[in-house]
Design a protein around this motif. Sequence first.
Motif, mmCIF file in Angstrom:
data_model
loop_
_atom_site.group_PDB
_atom_site.id
_atom_site.type_symbol
_atom_site.label_atom_id
_atom_site.label_comp_id
_atom_site.label_asym_id
_atom_site.label_seq_id
_atom_site.Cartn_x
_atom_site.Cartn_y
_atom_site.Cartn_z
ATOM 1 N N GLY A 56 -32.963 -56.779 31.560
ATOM 2 C CA GLY A 56 -34.139 -56.680 32.265
ATOM 3 C C GLY A 56 -34.593 -57.955 32.701
ATOM 4 N N ALA A 57 -34.587 -58.930 31.696
ATOM 5 C CA ALA A 57 -34.776 -60.562 31.900
ATOM 6 C C ALA A 57 -33.912 -60.961 33.247
ATOM 7 N N LEU A 58 -32.525 -60.615 33.089
ATOM 8 C CA LEU A 58 -31.470 -61.083 34.119
ATOM 9 C C LEU A 58 -31.945 -60.453 35.403
ATOM 10 N N LEU A 59 -32.066 -59.199 35.502
ATOM 11 C CA LEU A 59 -32.469 -58.444 36.636
ATOM 12 C C LEU A 59 -33.750 -59.126 37.307
ATOM 13 N N ALA A 60 -34.693 -59.326 36.544
ATOM 14 C CA ALA A 60 -35.729 -60.002 37.086
ATOM 15 C C ALA A 60 -35.551 -61.254 37.650
ATOM 16 N N ALA A 61 -34.774 -61.942 36.912
ATOM 17 C CA ALA A 61 -34.613 -63.305 37.517
ATOM 18 C C ALA A 61 -33.547 -63.339 38.876
ATOM 19 N N LEU A 62 -32.795 -62.300 39.066
ATOM 20 C CA LEU A 62 -31.995 -62.098 40.078
ATOM 21 C C LEU A 62 -32.442 -61.332 41.168
ATOM 22 N N GLY A 63 -33.817 -60.828 40.875
ATOM 23 C CA GLY A 63 -34.570 -60.033 41.945
ATOM 24 C C GLY A 63 -35.295 -60.818 42.686
ATOM 25 N N GLN A 64 -35.758 -62.186 42.167
ATOM 26 C CA GLN A 64 -36.714 -63.059 42.874
ATOM 27 C C GLN A 64 -36.173 -63.458 43.935
ATOM 28 N N ALA A 65 -37.265 -63.884 44.830
ATOM 29 C CA ALA A 65 -36.939 -64.437 46.368
ATOM 30 C C ALA A 65 -36.331 -65.923 45.979
ATOM 31 N N ARG A 66 -35.323 -66.513 46.983
ATOM 32 C CA ARG A 66 -34.823 -67.556 46.698
ATOM 33 C C ARG A 66 -35.959 -68.720 47.319
ATOM 34 N N THR A 67 -35.871 -69.826 46.785
ATOM 35 C CA THR A 67 -36.646 -70.920 47.193
ATOM 36 C C THR A 67 -36.030 -72.173 48.079
ATOM 37 N N GLY A 68 -34.737 -72.002 48.207
ATOM 38 C CA GLY A 68 -34.155 -73.023 48.686
ATOM 39 C C GLY A 68 -33.584 -74.241 47.676
ATOM 40 N N HIS A 69 -33.777 -74.208 46.567
ATOM 41 C CA HIS A 69 -33.257 -74.792 45.486
ATOM 42 C C HIS A 69 -32.561 -73.912 44.593
ATOM 43 N N MET A 70 -31.483 -74.397 43.846
ATOM 44 C CA MET A 70 -30.941 -73.650 42.973
ATOM 45 C C MET A 70 -31.663 -73.875 41.656
ATOM 46 N N GLY A 71 -32.199 -72.783 40.903
ATOM 47 C CA GLY A 71 -32.799 -72.939 39.552
ATOM 48 C C GLY A 71 -32.004 -72.954 38.538
ATOM 49 N N ASP A 72 -32.310 -73.217 37.379
ATOM 50 C CA ASP A 72 -31.552 -73.122 36.029
ATOM 51 C C ASP A 72 -31.443 -71.772 35.799
ATOM 52 N N ILE A 73 -30.369 -71.477 35.192
ATOM 53 C CA ILE A 73 -30.276 -70.115 34.275
ATOM 54 C C ILE A 73 -30.336 -70.033 32.838
ATOM 55 N N VAL A 74 -31.144 -71.203 32.333
ATOM 56 C CA VAL A 74 -31.195 -71.437 30.989
ATOM 57 C C VAL A 74 -31.621 -70.121 30.074
ATOM 58 N N ALA A 75 -32.601 -69.082 30.598
ATOM 59 C CA ALA A 75 -33.198 -68.151 30.036
ATOM 60 C C ALA A 75 -32.266 -66.961 30.016
ATOM 61 N N THR A 76 -31.303 -67.024 31.064
ATOM 62 C CA THR A 76 -30.515 -65.707 31.104
ATOM 63 C C THR A 76 -28.952 -66.059 30.944
ATOM 64 N N ILE A 77 -28.438 -67.115 30.523
ATOM 65 C CA ILE A 77 -26.963 -67.046 30.289
ATOM 66 C C ILE A 77 -26.419 -66.188 29.512
ATOM 67 N N GLN A 78 -25.469 -65.694 30.056
ATOM 68 C CA GLN A 78 -24.574 -64.552 29.329
ATOM 69 C C GLN A 78 -23.495 -65.103 28.599
ATOM 70 N N ARG A 79 -22.891 -64.297 27.965
ATOM 71 C CA ARG A 79 -21.725 -64.848 26.923
ATOM 72 C C ARG A 79 -20.595 -65.440 27.485
#
Length: 813
Positions: A181-204
């Motif tokens: 759920g957290a992963l989908l929420a992060a992927l579904g957010q609009a882009r900002t023009g800067h890469m964001g970190d993925i520290v909360a949703t890093i996969q195995r």
Amino acid sequence: MTDEQDLREEQDLLDRAYEGLEGMRADATRMLQSVLDVGRGGTFQSRTERDIVVRTSLARLSQLDIGDQALCFGRIDRLPEALGDVGESYHIGRLAVSGRDHEPLVVDWRAPVAEPFYRATGLDPQGLRRRRHLALRGRTVVGVEDEYFATNGAGPSGATGSPGADAGGALDESLPLGGPGALLAALGQARTGHMGDIVATIQREQDEIIRSPLAGVLMVQGGPGTGKTAVALHRAAYLLYTHRFPLERQGVLVVGPNPLFLRYIERVLPSLGETGVTLSTVAGLVPEIRVRGTDGPAVARLKGEARMLRVVARAVRTRQRPLRRGVEVPFGATVLRLTAAASDDVVRQARRRAGPHNARRRYVEQEVVRRLLDQYRAWLRRRGGPTSPPVPAPGVEGSEDTARAAPELASDGVDGGEGTDLADPGELDVEALGRQLRRTPALAEALDRMWPRLSPHELLHDLFGARPLLAAAGRGVLTADEQAALYRPRSGSLDEVAWTVADAALVDEARAILGPRRGRRRPLLEGRERAERARDEVGFWPSGLPVSPTPGANGASSDEEPIRAYGHIVVDEAQDLSPMQLRMLARRSISGSMTVVGDIAQATGLWAPSGWEEVAAHLTPNRAPRLVELTVGYRTPAEVMAVAAPVLAAAAPELRPPRPVRRSGVAPAAVIAEPGAVSRTAAQVAVREQEAVATGRTAVLVPDDLFDDVMAALVAEALIAVDPRDPAGPGLTAPLVVLPAAESHGLEFDSVVVVEPALLAAGDTGGRGDLLPQATTRGLRTLYVALTRPTRRLVVVHSLPLPVGLHLPGALS
């Protein structure tokens, strides 16, 4: 426990964590202020200690400044170790935070105890009972998502809660993902023009790469949307945390394909508390030159080939040459002679010595001076006079007379001449006489002809501007046509040269062969000795240009400093680097520790390798790298990948695209334009796409030849479109950008409009005048890159038939 109780519990912990963070900031500020209030006085030791405290306090404050990023984003509950025990719980966050009584409130995501948060799966729960992801809005907890793990390792026993945001797509349930759920929420957010970190949703599979050992070269193969760039940056942050002592001193370097990409990723590491990392393009690592020109494809490829190593090395060797005729050196009341044969012997000996070219200049000077002084000793003995230093000859600093030397008093060679006796000459100050000899204009000129001190960009400027030098350096290595292709007219000064990206690697190769133009001086040299030695070491530019080296990063002359090396290097989009550029990067690694990421399927450069072994052959020839692969695509939705995958199959049937985990719910579309109206149609489509993604980002990716036309058409539609490559503009943060498709590597947008894919597929062989351009492997890979940039929507605008592999309903084929 009810959802409301969960939220209250997590909110209470988060509030205390922010209080602890403010307390840590206050402590660092007090420490800084305590030394600033002392003033500048004190002993050398006290000033040094004060400087250390200031640097440490400022670094700490920088690490604690997380801006508006989430401080804490997850929690793990471990299984009890014994019956009746309560399992430990840890909150996972951006950095470690302690309370007033030093109780740990949040553990750093990089700490070993946090590893199960990213690694636990149903088959391998890593000792966890529950994993929780927090959904935050600012400093408020708005949702929790819990995953419970069965104690027998048979699988998760259930997942509850909500990520607190619209997921925006359906996951492939067969993929073992943490916090879906957290992963989908992060992927579904609009882009900002800067890469964001993925520290909360890093996969195995990503975490296993991030936490890999420091030593050696780690190569990461990852298709579009697999997060390879984010993984590489998080790995840099992890290594700095785990190996702080060596890496903070040695430095970490991140190399990207172009300045636009570096601006796109520049916020990731600071958001993770790491601000001391160097970001650069490959050409940016060569401070001697400023890239202003471009090479044609054939010339750029030639300059990047490994053969150019031999050419550059020979170019240096051709500047190591004996005198054609002997030289007379006036010295006091005599004339010393340096014969052509003696100069040939000195040059041959110097060539056999180890070390860079400029360092061996000192040996040439010493050997020539030794021979001339032997000759001077012999003259003194034959004369039978005192052995005091001679009166300087005319033109030598300190000269007080113009006594003409008698030719009959000089010997016939430089080895002492007839009757030379190499016994101790008595009171001669050999070092002072040697300095005086080197300052003699005739000898200084002869030494510069024999073994000049060279700067790397000067060497390349001379080489490419002289056909005889190219012929000498390229004999047996380059064909006559290749030598002619490398030639370019000389510029009036080095500052006017239109250096290219491919030139940078050659300049760097030359710098490695030449070494610093002047040797490092001892810091304790004082007064007259320092002045004399500095003057003795002044070099001459073979082209006759004044010495005006480009300032380096540390304020010193860049050609005076050795090549800067780093404790760890991260290289992105490595599949497009030339062999000479890979050699550049290998030289900058202190211990061979590197993280190299890319995608062979997206190799659109002139040196596109067929596999990673070709990259490793130039980057780490003496040690086999570790190769790992990211197989899951997070960014690119399944609908887009279904369109892009056949294009990849046409370009490289042996390669496989990543497996997408989500759907966007929007099928890619094709819009057919009237002949000659493709730019206007693309502008009209861009209007609709901007409205569809609202606050998101839209990109129009075009062939190079159509860039100006499309930009003009967008202006005609009253749209504010920008070229994100303009350093003075808003860059990728603009709602609508226009970019050549070949320069879109590593970027992502909510919506992408791909214009005239047939021209993209043709690559360098296509043009606006071609009615039916033929697709090439390189061109199809460029098209594959362009098609896989969107996170939500894809539209293809074309007037020519679609190229092989690209199929869209209702399109011309």
